[in-house]
Motif scaffolding. Structure first.
Motif, PDB file in Angstrom:
ATOM      1  N   SER A 146     -34.998 -42.047 -47.061  1.00 27.65           N
ATOM      2  CA  SER A 146     -33.629 -41.536 -47.130  1.00 27.65           C
ATOM      3  C   SER A 146     -33.225 -41.134 -48.546  1.00 27.65           C
ATOM      4  O   SER A 146     -32.403 -40.246 -48.721  1.00 27.65           O
ATOM      5  N   GLY A 147     -33.790 -41.795 -49.561  1.00 28.52           N
ATOM      6  CA  GLY A 147     -33.458 -41.424 -50.931  1.00 28.52           C
ATOM      7  C   GLY A 147     -33.849 -39.986 -51.242  1.00 28.52           C
ATOM      8  O   GLY A 147     -33.071 -39.213 -51.794  1.00 28.52           O
ATOM      9  N   LYS A 148     -35.062 -39.605 -50.846  1.00 23.91           N
ATOM     10  CA  LYS A 148     -35.514 -38.230 -51.061  1.00 23.91           C
ATOM     11  C   LYS A 148     -34.676 -37.251 -50.247  1.00 23.91           C
ATOM     12  O   LYS A 148     -34.385 -36.147 -50.696  1.00 23.91           O
ATOM     13  N   ALA A 149     -34.301 -37.650 -49.041  1.00 19.78           N
ATOM     14  CA  ALA A 149     -33.499 -36.765 -48.197  1.00 19.78           C
ATOM     15  C   ALA A 149     -32.152 -36.477 -48.834  1.00 19.78           C
ATOM     16  O   ALA A 149     -31.666 -35.344 -48.799  1.00 19.78           O
ATOM     17  N   LEU A 150     -31.540 -37.478 -49.433  1.00 20.89           N
ATOM     18  CA  LEU A 150     -30.233 -37.288 -50.056  1.00 20.89           C
ATOM     19  C   LEU A 150     -30.316 -36.325 -51.216  1.00 20.89           C
ATOM     20  O   LEU A 150     -29.430 -35.499 -51.425  1.00 20.89           O
ATOM     21  N   LEU A 151     -31.375 -36.431 -51.988  1.00 20.42           N
ATOM     22  CA  LEU A 151     -31.552 -35.492 -53.089  1.00 20.42           C
ATOM     23  C   LEU A 151     -31.762 -34.071 -52.564  1.00 20.42           C
ATOM     24  O   LEU A 151     -31.258 -33.105 -53.134  1.00 20.42           O
ATOM     25  N   LYS A 152     -32.479 -33.961 -51.460  1.00 21.68           N
ATOM     26  CA  LYS A 152     -32.795 -32.651 -50.902  1.00 21.68           C
ATOM     27  C   LYS A 152     -31.564 -31.943 -50.387  1.00 21.68           C
ATOM     28  O   LYS A 152     -31.409 -30.726 -50.559  1.00 21.68           O
ATOM     29  N   VAL A 153     -30.668 -32.681 -49.738  1.00 23.46           N
ATOM     30  CA  VAL A 153     -29.521 -32.037 -49.108  1.00 23.46           C
ATOM     31  C   VAL A 153     -28.297 -32.001 -50.022  1.00 23.46           C
ATOM     32  O   VAL A 153     -27.222 -31.616 -49.590  1.00 23.46           O
ATOM     33  N   ALA A 154     -28.466 -32.412 -51.292  1.00 28.44           N
ATOM     34  CA  ALA A 154     -27.330 -32.394 -52.214  1.00 28.44           C
ATOM     35  C   ALA A 154     -26.822 -30.984 -52.446  1.00 28.44           C
ATOM     36  O   ALA A 154     -25.663 -30.780 -52.798  1.00 28.44           O
ATOM     37  N   THR A 155     -27.698 -30.008 -52.237  1.00 30.32           N
ATOM     38  CA  THR A 155     -27.294 -28.620 -52.466  1.00 30.32           C
ATOM     39  C   THR A 155     -27.258 -27.806 -51.182  1.00 30.32           C
ATOM     40  O   THR A 155     -27.033 -26.602 -51.225  1.00 30.32           O
ATOM     41  N   THR A 156     -27.493 -28.445 -50.039  1.00 29.46           N
ATOM     42  CA  THR A 156     -27.445 -27.735 -48.763  1.00 29.46           C
ATOM     43  C   THR A 156     -26.563 -28.523 -47.796  1.00 29.46           C
ATOM     44  O   THR A 156     -26.202 -29.661 -48.048  1.00 29.46           O
ATOM     45  N   THR A 157     -26.226 -27.925 -46.697  1.00 28.30           N
ATOM     46  CA  THR A 157     -25.375 -28.557 -45.692  1.00 28.30           C
ATOM     47  C   THR A 157     -26.188 -28.885 -44.451  1.00 28.30           C
ATOM     48  O   THR A 157     -26.886 -28.020 -43.911  1.00 28.30           O
ATOM     49  N   VAL A 158     -26.107 -30.116 -44.015  1.00 31.33           N
ATOM     50  CA  VAL A 158     -26.803 -30.533 -42.799  1.00 31.33           C
ATOM     51  C   VAL A 158     -26.107 -29.920 -41.588  1.00 31.33           C
ATOM     52  O   VAL A 158     -24.881 -29.927 -41.500  1.00 31.33           O
ATOM     53  N   ALA A 159     -26.895 -29.423 -40.669  1.00 30.25           N
ATOM     54  CA  ALA A 159     -26.336 -28.818 -39.456  1.00 30.25           C
ATOM     55  C   ALA A 159     -27.023 -29.419 -38.237  1.00 30.25           C
ATOM     56  O   ALA A 159     -28.241 -29.328 -38.100  1.00 30.25           O
ATOM     57  N   ILE A 160     -26.233 -30.022 -37.361  1.00 31.74           N
ATOM     58  CA  ILE A 160     -26.747 -30.593 -36.117  1.00 31.74           C
ATOM     59  C   ILE A 160     -26.332 -29.657 -34.980  1.00 31.74           C
ATOM     60  O   ILE A 160     -25.139 -29.546 -34.653  1.00 31.74           O
ATOM     61  N   PRO A 161     -27.293 -28.938 -34.380  1.00 33.26           N
ATOM     62  CA  PRO A 161     -26.938 -27.980 -33.307  1.00 33.26           C
ATOM     63  C   PRO A 161     -26.259 -28.665 -32.130  1.00 33.26           C
ATOM     64  O   PRO A 161     -26.623 -29.771 -31.737  1.00 33.26           O
ATOM     65  N   ILE A 162     -25.253 -28.003 -31.584  1.00 38.47           N
ATOM     66  CA  ILE A 162     -24.557 -28.513 -30.401  1.00 38.47           C
ATOM     67  C   ILE A 162     -25.212 -27.916 -29.156  1.00 38.47           C
ATOM     68  O   ILE A 162     -25.362 -26.694 -29.051  1.00 38.47           O
ATOM     69  N   PRO A 163     -25.642 -28.768 -28.218  1.00 39.66           N
ATOM     70  CA  PRO A 163     -26.274 -28.225 -27.004  1.00 39.66           C
ATOM     71  C   PRO A 163     -25.279 -27.398 -26.198  1.00 39.66           C
ATOM     72  O   PRO A 163     -24.083 -27.682 -26.170  1.00 39.66           O
TER      73      PRO A 163
END
Length: 491
Positions: A146-163
């Motif tokens: 999770s630490g690496k993931a947080l650094l990765k998404v610091a400049t992008t926005t997470v998007a969870i597709p809605i079915p």
């Protein structure tokens, strides 16, 4: 015949290592001080305070592995990029609320992981929960990465597709959810979970002392606020668990200035792991000695009272003065389990070496003195330095501060004298502000205390609460450092 002192077991310095290497002795010798286990597992207490070495990590590990009808997990926040969490793109403008949202999202992800580990736990919309959980795991928000993931998404926005099918997200007009819009669904899922078991998520690894980084303060204060809000929601919904933060007292005091509800958090939801023996009434029956006895007894498979191996009194100074052994031993520690166990262990090593001879029933004065010297030089000095972990300036600053104390040559001193020695160590001028800041750090670490009265030998107080060091008064060096550096004790 009773077990020899040289064969007694006092555990390891780190509860994490001991739980892995010798789990039987670790779990059998745990002392549930002030019934803290029930207070935490029931959700009545969600902040556990205490300096390093008081057993915060041990509490989490013991509950996670040895308490029936409780599913729990200890997550180490030390691996998370704390200073970068305010940059996590949640779908909100930058600011305090975005940081709180980021932490709430991290907590919810980990809490949801804990729930899914419980086979007896039922959740509404379980299929959708599994889908979202899978996506979040792919992003890296669940698990050790999770630490690496947080650094990765610091400049992008997470998007969870809605079915496209289904009614779970019928109020949403967009095709995807960002972190901010996903959180209400995560909160609803964890709040509605039902199980015969309790669920406790521990957040550990927050013990770093002053980092002099405002981003760290902002991030940690937001974590406290996020956990507080999440626990309020879980409690109001009658949920099955809670989030518990394991925090140093002084770290919480520092970030509390940013928390409008900090006093309510401490009073209503906090519990202190306080092992101090403030008077002689408890003595050898105090919880701190019960822990030592239980640990030794578990390994020896017989009832052991460690103090029975010691004489009733110890000679100090030139040998003309004797003080009770309990008082003598405690004054060598900061009233923490780790310190006292390390002290007994160093004495055990000396006894086991046979260099100074083995006593048949009691430890000799020579063995005790040599064990104290080994404890003072090998453990205590380095333990003080370790309290500076993360401090701006690195280990060099910690070494300078400790060396300046050593060069004082006296147990009693004042801030001016310390600053003069620090200047000599560095070879450069030292500002009053910097000298005072280092003295505060040494105070928090337990290396120095305020001088109270004239009888200084027994008047050391290690910081435990919100009282600040009084820098304009007299200061006193911890007696164990006097042993380590051959500094004369004050009279």
């Amino acid at each position: 015949m009773r077990t020899k002192y040289s064969d007694l077991y006092f555990g390891l310095s780190d509860a994490v290592n001991e739980a892995k290497q010798d789990p039987d002795h670790f779990f059998r010798s745990y002392v549930n001080i002030n019934n803290v286990v029930d207070e935490v597992t029931s959700g009545r207490r969600t902040f556990v305070f205490g300096p390093k070495g008081t057993g915060k990590s041990a509490l989490g590990l013991w509950i996670a592995s040895d308490v029936d009808s409780v599913c729990s997990q200890v997550r180490d926040a030390a691996s998370l990029p704390l200073a970068d969490i305010p940059n996590l793109q949640t779908g909100q403008p930058a600011g305090v609320e975005r940081t709180v949202t980021a932490w709430k999202f991290i907590l919810l992800c980990n809490y949801l992981t804990l729930l899914r580990r419980d086979n007896a736990c039922s959740m509404t919309n379980a299929r959708e929960v599994d889908r979202v959980t899978r996506l979040l795991r792919e992003y890296g928000f669940m698990g050790d990465a999770s630490g690496k993931a947080l650094l990765k998404v610091a400049t992008t926005t997470v998007a969870i597709p809605i079915p496209r099918a289904g009614s779970v997200y019928k109020k949403e007009s967009k095709s995807a959810l960002n972190i901010f819009s996903l959180i209400p669904y995560l909160e609803e899922w964890v709040s509605s979970a039902r199980s015969p078991n309790r669920h406790v998520l521990f957040i550990d690894g927050l013990d770093s002392i002053y980092l002099n980084d405002p981003r760290y303060d902002e991030s940690l204060a937001a974590l406290v606020q996020a956990a507080y809000r999440m626990n309020q929601n879980l409690g109001a919904a009658g949920a099955t668990g809670s989030v518990v933060l394991l925090l140093r007292n002084d770290v919480f005091s520092r970030v509390s200035l940013r928390l409008p509800d900090s006093q309510k958090m401490r009073d209503d939801l906090g519990v202190d792991l306080d092992w101090r023996i403030l008077t002689g009434s408890a003595g050898r029956n105090a919880p701190l000695f019960k822990l030592v006895n239980d640990k030794a007894s578990a390994a020896a498979e017989e009832s052991v009272t460690v103090l029975d191996y010691f004489p009733a009194k110890i000679k100090v100074g030139n040998g003309n003065r004797e003080i009770p052994t309990v008082q003598y031993l405690l004054n060598l520690t900061r009233h923490t389990p780790r310190d006292l166990l390390r002290l007994f262990e160093e004495i055990r090593k000396v006894e086991a070496s046979n260099v100074l001879g083995q006593g048949s029933s009691q430890l000799s004065a020579a063995v005790i003195r040599e064990g104290v010297v080994q404890y003072s030089t090998k453990y205590f000095v380095n333990a003080i330095k370790n309290e500076f972990a993360g401090y701006e300036g690195g280990p060099e600053i910690a070494q300078d501060a400790v060396t300046a104390l050593q060069y004082l040559g006296s147990q009693k001193f004042d801030r001016i004298g310390f600053r003069q020695r620090l200047r000599e160590v560095r070879g450069t001028q030292v500002s009053e502000q910097e000298g005072d800041r280092l003295l505060k750090l040494l105070f928090f670490a337990g290396a120095i205390g305020n001088l109270v009265g004239n009888d200084s030998y027994m008047r050391f107080y290690h910081r435990r609460d919100d009282s600040e060091i009084y820098l304009r008064g007299g200061l006193i060096l911890h007696g164990t450092l006097c042993h380590a550096w051959n500094v004369p004790f004050a009279t």
